[in-house]
Motif scaffolding. Structure first.
Motif, PDB file in Angstrom:
ATOM      1  N   ASN A 214     -11.293  67.911  28.665  1.00 40.85           N
ATOM      2  CA  ASN A 214     -11.242  66.550  29.242  1.00 40.85           C
ATOM      3  C   ASN A 214     -10.079  65.600  28.663  1.00 40.85           C
ATOM      4  O   ASN A 214      -9.348  64.987  29.227  1.00 40.85           O
ATOM      5  CB  ASN A 214     -12.467  65.509  28.752  1.00 40.85           C
ATOM      6  N   SER A 215      -9.748  65.826  27.365  1.00 39.23           N
ATOM      7  CA  SER A 215      -8.596  65.232  26.865  1.00 39.23           C
ATOM      8  C   SER A 215      -7.334  66.025  26.959  1.00 39.23           C
ATOM      9  O   SER A 215      -7.254  67.290  27.194  1.00 39.23           O
ATOM     10  CB  SER A 215      -9.026  65.422  25.070  1.00 39.23           C
ATOM     11  N   PRO A 216      -6.293  65.186  27.269  1.00 41.22           N
ATOM     12  CA  PRO A 216      -4.955  65.775  27.614  1.00 41.22           C
ATOM     13  C   PRO A 216      -4.167  66.461  26.452  1.00 41.22           C
ATOM     14  O   PRO A 216      -3.831  67.746  26.544  1.00 41.22           O
ATOM     15  CB  PRO A 216      -3.937  64.553  27.864  1.00 41.22           C
ATOM     16  N   LEU A 217      -4.755  66.441  25.065  1.00 37.43           N
ATOM     17  CA  LEU A 217      -4.514  67.142  23.992  1.00 37.43           C
ATOM     18  C   LEU A 217      -5.347  67.155  22.951  1.00 37.43           C
ATOM     19  O   LEU A 217      -5.692  66.072  22.209  1.00 37.43           O
ATOM     20  CB  LEU A 217      -2.985  66.542  23.370  1.00 37.43           C
ATOM     21  N   GLN A 218      -6.274  68.248  22.874  1.00 33.58           N
ATOM     22  CA  GLN A 218      -7.234  68.187  21.952  1.00 33.58           C
ATOM     23  C   GLN A 218      -6.634  69.257  20.739  1.00 33.58           C
ATOM     24  O   GLN A 218      -6.431  70.432  21.110  1.00 33.58           O
ATOM     25  CB  GLN A 218      -8.250  69.123  22.583  1.00 33.58           C
ATOM     26  N   PRO A 219      -6.806  68.597  19.547  1.00 33.89           N
ATOM     27  CA  PRO A 219      -6.157  69.386  18.502  1.00 33.89           C
ATOM     28  C   PRO A 219      -7.131  70.565  18.094  1.00 33.89           C
ATOM     29  O   PRO A 219      -8.398  70.472  17.943  1.00 33.89           O
ATOM     30  CB  PRO A 219      -6.618  68.574  17.143  1.00 33.89           C
ATOM     31  N   LEU A 220      -6.390  71.769  18.113  1.00 39.98           N
ATOM     32  CA  LEU A 220      -6.922  73.057  17.628  1.00 39.98           C
ATOM     33  C   LEU A 220      -6.688  73.316  16.303  1.00 39.98           C
ATOM     34  O   LEU A 220      -7.339  74.217  15.429  1.00 39.98           O
ATOM     35  CB  LEU A 220      -6.450  74.011  18.618  1.00 39.98           C
ATOM     36  N   ALA A 221      -5.543  72.891  15.694  1.00 39.29           N
ATOM     37  CA  ALA A 221      -5.348  73.106  14.330  1.00 39.29           C
ATOM     38  C   ALA A 221      -4.103  72.096  13.618  1.00 39.29           C
ATOM     39  O   ALA A 221      -3.534  71.846  14.682  1.00 39.29           O
ATOM     40  CB  ALA A 221      -4.668  74.547  14.040  1.00 39.29           C
ATOM     41  N   SER A 222      -4.345  71.578  12.661  1.00 44.62           N
ATOM     42  CA  SER A 222      -3.329  70.537  12.084  1.00 44.62           C
ATOM     43  C   SER A 222      -3.140  70.714  10.717  1.00 44.62           C
ATOM     44  O   SER A 222      -2.096  70.005  10.347  1.00 44.62           O
ATOM     45  CB  SER A 222      -3.927  69.226  12.456  1.00 44.62           C
ATOM     46  N   ASP A 223      -4.036  71.395  10.285  1.00 40.39           N
ATOM     47  CA  ASP A 223      -3.842  71.819   8.666  1.00 40.39           C
ATOM     48  C   ASP A 223      -3.728  72.990   8.308  1.00 40.39           C
ATOM     49  O   ASP A 223      -4.247  73.772   9.034  1.00 40.39           O
ATOM     50  CB  ASP A 223      -5.027  70.941   8.025  1.00 40.39           C
ATOM     51  N   GLY A 224      -3.177  73.354   7.134  1.00 42.90           N
ATOM     52  CA  GLY A 224      -3.168  74.563   6.791  1.00 42.90           C
ATOM     53  C   GLY A 224      -1.695  75.471   7.108  1.00 42.90           C
ATOM     54  O   GLY A 224      -1.493  76.565   6.495  1.00 42.90           O
ATOM     55  N   GLY A 225      -0.973  74.942   7.979  1.00 42.46           N
ATOM     56  CA  GLY A 225       0.495  75.369   8.406  1.00 42.46           C
ATOM     57  C   GLY A 225       1.606  74.546   7.753  1.00 42.46           C
ATOM     58  O   GLY A 225       1.491  73.474   7.845  1.00 42.46           O
ATOM     59  N   GLY A 226       2.506  75.376   7.400  1.00 44.17           N
ATOM     60  CA  GLY A 226       3.822  74.794   6.724  1.00 44.17           C
ATOM     61  C   GLY A 226       4.443  73.903   7.958  1.00 44.17           C
ATOM     62  O   GLY A 226       4.304  74.359   9.121  1.00 44.17           O
ATOM     63  N   GLN A 227       4.936  72.801   7.702  1.00 48.54           N
ATOM     64  CA  GLN A 227       5.570  71.735   8.739  1.00 48.54           C
ATOM     65  C   GLN A 227       6.717  71.026   8.220  1.00 48.54           C
ATOM     66  O   GLN A 227       6.647  70.804   6.976  1.00 48.54           O
ATOM     67  CB  GLN A 227       4.430  70.809   9.074  1.00 48.54           C
ATOM     68  N   CYS A 228       7.618  70.882   9.026  1.00 50.85           N
ATOM     69  CA  CYS A 228       8.761  69.984   8.696  1.00 50.85           C
ATOM     70  C   CYS A 228       8.707  68.665   9.398  1.00 50.85           C
ATOM     71  O   CYS A 228       8.493  68.397  10.622  1.00 50.85           O
ATOM     72  CB  CYS A 228      10.273  70.611   9.095  1.00 50.85           C
ATOM     73  N   MET A 229       9.066  67.468   8.818  1.00 47.10           N
ATOM     74  CA  MET A 229       9.125  66.142   9.289  1.00 47.10           C
ATOM     75  C   MET A 229      10.017  65.291   8.566  1.00 47.10           C
ATOM     76  O   MET A 229      10.114  65.345   7.553  1.00 47.10           O
ATOM     77  CB  MET A 229       7.603  65.681   9.365  1.00 47.10           C
TER      78      MET A 229
END
Length: 236
Positions: A214-229
């Motif tokens: 239903n949601s256009p973007l449903q989080p599958l994973a957001s923590d635990g991975g390296g990220q740059c911002m």
């Protein structure tokens, strides 16, 4: 299935995340029915083309740590890269602005060479210590993947594909993307960061089985991975 990947060519976790996704796809039984498209994202749109400092010194200054501590942080990222078969040479990297590299990638996409061009740009920066804002460098890289030398020169000198890069970045802003890599699957699900290969495998299976979210973007994973911002990278 369509996977869109927002990333920057000087983001270490973008390259690591790219490789982890590829490893997951190698094990996915429906891999031939998955399209991967790379979208533009500049960690620092105001980055200079030339820096007098090393990447270690830049990171030390950004985080308020010593150069030796910065080297340890980079060494840890380097070990993560090695775990997926990549070689990062931090001592000789050439920090730079990536806008023209993203324009080149857009041209390559139009010519059916996006996958090859993206991989070559990542390797040029992280492994080959090449400056991705240098037109001569970009022309040579593009020629290596089979693009026309004269056309590439014209693209770079004309400023073409600037609007396409800005469009990707504007779309990322609408999605609320603040760090990369950021993966969008079928415009329904999102994965943030360079997640482990297993997470990508689970996501591929889930998306394949659940096409009617239903949601256009449903989080599958957001923590635990390296990220740059915001021009910075965090190890998680």
């Amino acid at each position: 299935m369509k996977i869109e990947v927002w990333s920057d060519f000087v983001c270490p976790f973008c390259y690591i995340g790219k490789r982890r996704l590829e490893k997951a796809l190698e094990q996915f039984p429906h891999k031939d029915e998955v399209e991967v498209v790379f979208r533009s994202f500049e960690l620092d749109p105001n980055a200079k083309k030339h820096y007098d400092m090393t990447i270690h010194e830049i990171i030390a200054q950004k985080y308020g740590i010593s150069v030796e501590e910065a080297k340890k942080v980079n060494a840890d990222i380097g070990r993560q890269a090695e775990s997926v078969g990549l070689t990062f040479r931090f001592d000789t990297m050439k920090p730079t602005n990536t806008f023209d590299a993203h324009r080149l990638a857009k041209y390559a996409e139009e010519r059916g060479k996006l996958r090859e061009m993206t991989e070559r740009l990542f390797r040029a920066y992280f492994t080959d210590s090449q400056r991705l804002s240098d037109y001569d460098v970009l022309v040579e890289l593009a020629t290596e993947v089979g693009l026309d030398r004269d056309e590439v020169k014209q693209v770079l000198e004309s400023g073409r594909y600037s609007d396409e890069v800005r469009k990707d970045e504007a779309e990322a802003a609408r999605f609320g993307v603040r760090g990369v890599p950021f993966f969008v699957l079928n415009r329904k699900y999102a994965i943030s960061g360079a997640q482990p290969t297993e997470v990508f495998m689970q996501a591929l299976k889930k998306v394949w089985e659940e096409e009617n979210a239903n949601s256009p973007l449903q989080p599958l994973a957001s923590d635990g991975g390296g990220q740059c911002m915001d021009g910075s990278c965090q190890i998680q």
